[in-house]
Write a protein that holds these residues in place. Structure first.
Motif, PDB file in Angstrom:
ATOM      1  N   ASP A  90       0.868  -1.187   0.000  1.00  0.00           N
ATOM      2  CA  ASP A  90       0.000   0.000   0.000  1.00  0.00           C
ATOM      3  C   ASP A  90       0.897   1.227   0.000  1.00  0.00           C
ATOM      4  OD1 ASP A  90      -1.883   1.948   0.259  1.00  0.00           O
ATOM      5  OD2 ASP A  90      -2.793   1.180   2.103  1.00  0.00           O
ATOM      6  N   GLU A  91       1.053   1.854  -1.169  1.00  0.00           N
ATOM      7  CA  GLU A  91       1.911   3.032  -1.268  1.00  0.00           C
ATOM      8  C   GLU A  91       1.463   3.901  -2.437  1.00  0.00           C
ATOM      9  OE1 GLU A  91       5.940   2.558  -2.481  1.00  0.00           O
ATOM     10  OE2 GLU A  91       5.444   1.256  -4.177  1.00  0.00           O
ATOM     11  N   LYS A  92       1.919   5.120  -2.412  1.00  0.00           N
ATOM     12  CA  LYS A  92       1.799   6.034  -3.545  1.00  0.00           C
ATOM     13  C   LYS A  92       3.184   6.564  -3.855  1.00  0.00           C
ATOM     14  CE  LYS A  92      -2.974   7.534  -2.632  1.00  0.00           C
ATOM     15  NZ  LYS A  92      -3.567   6.938  -3.835  1.00  0.00           N
ATOM     16  N   TYR A  93       3.424   6.887  -5.117  1.00  0.00           N
ATOM     17  CA  TYR A  93       4.730   7.415  -5.492  1.00  0.00           C
ATOM     18  C   TYR A  93       4.558   8.288  -6.734  1.00  0.00           C
ATOM     19  CZ  TYR A  93       4.571   3.484  -8.813  1.00  0.00           C
ATOM     20  OH  TYR A  93       4.196   2.595  -9.800  1.00  0.00           O
ATOM     21  N   PRO A  94       5.473   9.224  -6.955  1.00  0.00           N
ATOM     22  CA  PRO A  94       5.358  10.091  -8.134  1.00  0.00           C
ATOM     23  C   PRO A  94       5.628   9.332  -9.422  1.00  0.00           C
ATOM     24  CG  PRO A  94       7.386  10.557  -6.957  1.00  0.00           C
ATOM     25  CD  PRO A  94       6.601   9.598  -6.100  1.00  0.00           C
ATOM     26  N   THR A  95       4.877   9.656 -10.442  1.00  0.00           N
ATOM     27  CA  THR A  95       5.069   9.055 -11.761  1.00  0.00           C
ATOM     28  C   THR A  95       4.869  10.160 -12.805  1.00  0.00           C
ATOM     29  OG1 THR A  95       4.407   7.208 -13.193  1.00  0.00           O
ATOM     30  CG2 THR A  95       2.648   8.343 -12.019  1.00  0.00           C
ATOM     31  N   ARG A  96       4.927   9.811 -14.080  1.00  0.00           N
ATOM     32  CA  ARG A  96       4.758  10.840 -15.105  1.00  0.00           C
ATOM     33  C   ARG A  96       4.069  10.249 -16.332  1.00  0.00           C
ATOM     34  NH1 ARG A  96      11.000  10.706 -15.930  1.00  0.00           N
ATOM     35  NH2 ARG A  96      11.177   8.980 -17.391  1.00  0.00           N
ATOM     36  N   GLY A  97       3.455  11.136 -17.091  1.00  0.00           N
ATOM     37  CA  GLY A  97       2.789  10.731 -18.324  1.00  0.00           C
ATOM     38  C   GLY A  97       1.299  10.841 -18.181  1.00  0.00           C
ATOM     39  N   ILE A  98       0.641   9.751 -17.793  1.00  0.00           N
ATOM     40  CA  ILE A  98      -0.819   9.699 -17.693  1.00  0.00           C
ATOM     41  C   ILE A  98      -1.315  10.522 -16.511  1.00  0.00           C
ATOM     42  CG2 ILE A  98      -2.808   8.179 -17.420  1.00  0.00           C
ATOM     43  CD1 ILE A  98      -1.397   7.859 -20.084  1.00  0.00           C
ATOM     44  N   HIS A  99      -0.653  10.384 -15.379  1.00  0.00           N
ATOM     45  CA  HIS A  99      -0.974  11.159 -14.179  1.00  0.00           C
ATOM     46  C   HIS A  99       0.305  11.305 -13.366  1.00  0.00           C
ATOM     47  CE1 HIS A  99      -2.633   6.905 -13.476  1.00  0.00           C
ATOM     48  NE2 HIS A  99      -1.447   6.905 -12.900  1.00  0.00           N
ATOM     49  N   SER A 100       0.268  12.129 -12.338  1.00  0.00           N
ATOM     50  CA  SER A 100       1.493  12.469 -11.618  1.00  0.00           C
ATOM     51  C   SER A 100       1.713  11.664 -10.346  1.00  0.00           C
ATOM     52  CB  SER A 100       1.498  13.968 -11.277  1.00  0.00           C
ATOM     53  OG  SER A 100       0.337  14.325 -10.550  1.00  0.00           O
ATOM     54  N   THR A 101       0.695  10.932  -9.886  1.00  0.00           N
ATOM     55  CA  THR A 101       0.826  10.104  -8.684  1.00  0.00           C
ATOM     56  C   THR A 101       0.301   8.708  -8.979  1.00  0.00           C
ATOM     57  OG1 THR A 101       0.545  12.034  -7.244  1.00  0.00           O
ATOM     58  CG2 THR A 101       0.232   9.862  -6.251  1.00  0.00           C
ATOM     59  N   ALA A 102       1.136   7.707  -8.706  1.00  0.00           N
ATOM     60  CA  ALA A 102       0.748   6.314  -8.919  1.00  0.00           C
ATOM     61  C   ALA A 102       0.277   5.702  -7.604  1.00  0.00           C
ATOM     62  CB  ALA A 102       1.920   5.513  -9.469  1.00  0.00           C
ATOM     63  N   THR A 103      -0.682   4.795  -7.709  1.00  0.00           N
ATOM     64  CA  THR A 103      -1.190   4.066  -6.553  1.00  0.00           C
ATOM     65  C   THR A 103      -0.788   2.604  -6.667  1.00  0.00           C
ATOM     66  OG1 THR A 103      -3.089   5.554  -6.321  1.00  0.00           O
ATOM     67  CG2 THR A 103      -3.261   3.386  -5.278  1.00  0.00           C
ATOM     68  N   ASN A 104      -0.037   2.142  -5.688  1.00  0.00           N
ATOM     69  CA  ASN A 104       0.419   0.753  -5.659  1.00  0.00           C
ATOM     70  C   ASN A 104      -0.255   0.067  -4.484  1.00  0.00           C
ATOM     71  OD1 ASN A 104       1.769  -1.634  -5.987  1.00  0.00           O
ATOM     72  ND2 ASN A 104       3.795  -0.846  -5.459  1.00  0.00           N
ATOM     73  N   LEU A 105      -1.386  -0.542  -4.752  1.00  0.00           N
ATOM     74  CA  LEU A 105      -2.193  -1.190  -3.711  1.00  0.00           C
ATOM     75  C   LEU A 105      -2.551  -2.584  -4.193  1.00  0.00           C
ATOM     76  CD1 LEU A 105      -3.855  -1.058  -1.057  1.00  0.00           C
ATOM     77  CD2 LEU A 105      -5.749  -0.125  -2.417  1.00  0.00           C
ATOM     78  N   CYS A 106      -2.108  -3.599  -3.475  1.00  0.00           N
ATOM     79  CA  CYS A 106      -2.402  -4.970  -3.914  1.00  0.00           C
ATOM     80  C   CYS A 106      -2.274  -5.937  -2.749  1.00  0.00           C
ATOM     81  CB  CYS A 106      -1.457  -5.396  -5.037  1.00  0.00           C
ATOM     82  SG  CYS A 106       0.234  -5.735  -4.506  1.00  0.00           S
ATOM     83  N   ASN A 107      -2.808  -7.122  -2.950  1.00  0.00           N
ATOM     84  CA  ASN A 107      -2.557  -8.273  -2.095  1.00  0.00           C
ATOM     85  C   ASN A 107      -1.668  -9.247  -2.846  1.00  0.00           C
ATOM     86  OD1 ASN A 107      -4.160  -7.453   0.135  1.00  0.00           O
ATOM     87  ND2 ASN A 107      -6.014  -8.069  -0.973  1.00  0.00           N
TER      88      ASN A 107
END
Length: 631
Positions: A90-107
């Motif tokens: 469960d984290e968020k981090y900066p990314t680029r292109g489609i949007h500026s914040t990525a959501t990394n949430l998984c089991n």
């Protein structure tokens, strides 16, 4: 038993769960996404192991064969479960292109197994996201050479429609649409392979992530809605590779051998109820390791890494002289573009000439990118000399061309080039390349990777359908280098408004414009072209979008919104609600098709409110783009 997992992925990101609440005892192990709408089921009691994927209780991947081989032994054919381990990310981090914040949430779920006969240990790892399922294998080993292979066959639901192209041009062909059971057996498909699920269930797309020290994969139709995973040594030799590297065909046609632990790339199935979910999926990026802080102290926001727009002399005229290159840099500055990409001509100049050009361009606010053939960068010594020279001359980026295959040896070359480039603070754009697999997260100095049939394809005319297919197929894998915008014959069956709108639809952090800069400066579309950025803070794919027919994107940069629409071959009239805008009134600037004349546009400036609806007439191959600034 010790399983060698990538520390940077598991130990840093994964939080072990005290209770594996999403693992079901009995016939199948079940792994659910955090929102419980996506599920993977692994059938360990079947020989070989099988798996299936569902979305909202509807099949996305039917029960399919899961097979990993080492030295031609199928380790999943007779394997016993030793233990299972669950975790959550469960984290968020900066990314680029489609949007500026990525959501990394998984089991996540790791199944530790042992092959009954050979006693070989292996782990199968699955992750379930709200918009994807991914799996890979980890096979511990010493430093002896072993040959991995895969024989996984993915079965998709009958009645699906698939968008696909082969490997004849490596990753640079045009997609066609087929029923999932209509693709001839033996036909190869370049990932991502996007398909529309039957009965309005949604969409899915199959590709890979975190391709490191392993041959890239493609899919091969096996008939009856089945598609097998095939590694690079099995791929048909593409025309560009045969043209340039005929002496290397035997080498890349031999299976790659690996020392130590074998960690396969992630096999990824993105899934969503609509095209907006697919386009906004962070699945591929999430599965790739974060950047090394020693090379990238601020990660993707490290100071010397800057997305931007570029002028480029290749498709639309201009002479190969240093004076002309100064002109292009000056014109790039007038356009407000950050970069100027120069093809191989630069290498004919002396360091003094190049430094003069670099200094002049810098005075215009423009950084330079230089092209290089990858065959000249195959040794550590050549890589060191090239990137050091660029750095010492003040060049900011390298456009490296002609890879044309994804055998493990070539995959490793990409990694070596990115690492050496990072040491010298050089950004990279790969051409003649395979699809991206998340490299731009691990190596944020990689801005683009071509792997697309773009504007360089001078004889390609059916761009209307092509352009409305790419955002939902190739671009799902990551940024491409289409080099959009051309006002001449290269635009094929599209209008000028369509050409301008591609700039705001295609994902290209190095946004090289194909048109001669003076043609842009003299275009009535200049005011809006100058305002279109290379990356976005937010993207919404409007529900009217249909693959190969219409791509309608609402995109935000800061507080400014754009609406960009690409039309396919069929003319149409749209009613577009502006409800994607925050409540309020806006100053708008728009470029529309001029009906009856594809080479001209209509410009308009209006005051609009977010509760209004736009009436948009789109010509065949037409387009529309508007910019909205709140009052």
């Amino acid at each position: 038993m010790r399983i060698h997992l990538r520390d940077i992925e598991i130990l840093f990101l994964a939080v072990p769960l005290a209770l594996p609440f999403h693992v079901k005892a009995g016939e199948a192990k079940e792994l659910f996404s955090p929102d419980k709408e996506v599920a993977a089921r692994i059938f360990l009691t079947e020989k070989p192991i099988r798996f299936e994927i569902t979305f909202r209780n509807k099949l996305v991947v039917e029960k399919s064969r899961f097979a990993v081989l080492v030295d031609q032994v199928d380790l999943t054919g007779e394997a016993t479960l030793i233990q299972e381990r669950a975790y959550k990310i469960d984290e968020k981090y900066p990314t680029r292109g489609i949007h500026s914040t990525a959501t990394n949430l998984c089991n996540g779920l790791i199944l530790d197994l042992v092959h009954t006969k050979s006693k070989t240990q292996l782990s199968i790892e699955f992750r379930a996201y709200n918009d994807a399922v991914a799996f890979r294998q980890i096979i511990p080993g010493d430093q002896s050479l072993r040959t991995p292979d895969e024989n996984t066959i993915v079965t998709i639901p009958k009645g699906s429609f698939v968008w696909h192209h082969g490997l004849g041009g490596h990753y640079e062909d045009a997609h066609k649409k087929s029923g999932s059971d209509e693709i001839p057996s033996g036909e190869w498909i370049a990932p991502p392979m996007t398909y529309k699920l039957p009965n309005g269930t949604g969409y899915a797309s199959i590709t890979e992530a975190a391709l490191v020290n392993y041959s890239g994969m493609a899919l091969r139709a096996e008939g009856d809605n089945r598609f097998s995973i095939g590694l690079g040594d099995k791929h048909p030799i593409s025309y560009p590779f045969r043209l340039r590297y005929s002496n290397d065909i035997d080498r890349v046609s031999a299976p790659a051998q690996i020392r130590g632990t074998i960690t396969t790339p992630w096999r990824v199935v993105m899934v969503g109820k609509d095209l907006n979910a697919l386009v906004n999926s962070d699945g591929i990026s999430n599965l790739s390791p974060p950047p090394d802080p020693k090379l990238f102290p601020q990660g993707i926001n490290t100071s010397w890494i800057k997305p931007g727009r570029a002028a480029w002399k290749y498709l639309d005229g201009g002479s190969n002289t240093f004076e002309e290159m100064k002109n292009f840099s000056r014109w790039a500055g007038e356009l407000g573009f950050e970069y100027h990409v120069i093809e191989g001509f630069w290498s004919r100049g002396s360091d003094a000439q190049i430094k003069e050009l670099v200094d002049y361009s810098r005075q215009q606010g423009v950084g330079l990118w230089f092209w290089r053939h990858s065959k000249e960068l195959r040794t550590p010594e050549a890589q060191e000399a090239f990137f050091k020279r660029l750095h010492d001359l003040g060049v900011v980026g390298a456009k490296i061309d002609f890879f044309d295959h994804e055998h493990r040896d070539i995959v490793n070359l990409y990694q070596a080039l990115l690492e050496k480039a990072a040491e010298y603070k050089i950004m990279v754009n790969f051409h003649g390349a395979n699809k991206p697999t998340g490299e731009s997260r691990t190596w944020p100095n990689e801005l683009n990777r071509e792997a697309v049939r773009g504007m360089e394809s001078s004889r390609f005319k059916a761009r209307a359908q092509h352009d409305t297919t790419l955002p939902f197929t190739r671009y799902l894998a990551g940024p491409a280098d289409y080099t959009p915008v051309h006002f001449g014959g290269r635009r094929g069956d599209t209008t000028i408004a369509h050409q301008v709108a591609t700039v705001a639809v295609f994902n290209e952090p190095l946004l090289s414009h194909g048109a001669h800069p003076t043609n842009i400066l003299n275009s009535p579309c200049l005011p809006i072209i100058k305002m279109i950025p290379a990356v976005w803070d937010e993207t919404i794919v409007l529900p009217i979008s249909e693959i190969g027919e219409l791509a309608a994107f609402a995109r935000r940069t800061g507080g400014v919104w754009f609406l960009a629409i690409l039309n396919g071959p069929k003319s149409r009239t749209l009613q577009i609600s502006l409800s994607f805008l925050p409540r309020g009134t806006y100053r708008s600037m728009a470029v529309r098709d001029k009906q009856g004349n594809p080479t001209q546009v209509e410009l308009e400036q209006k005051q609009l409110s977010s509760d209004q609806t736009l009436n948009i007439n789109l010509a065949s191959g037409g387009g529309f783009i508007a910019r909205f600034v709140q009052n």
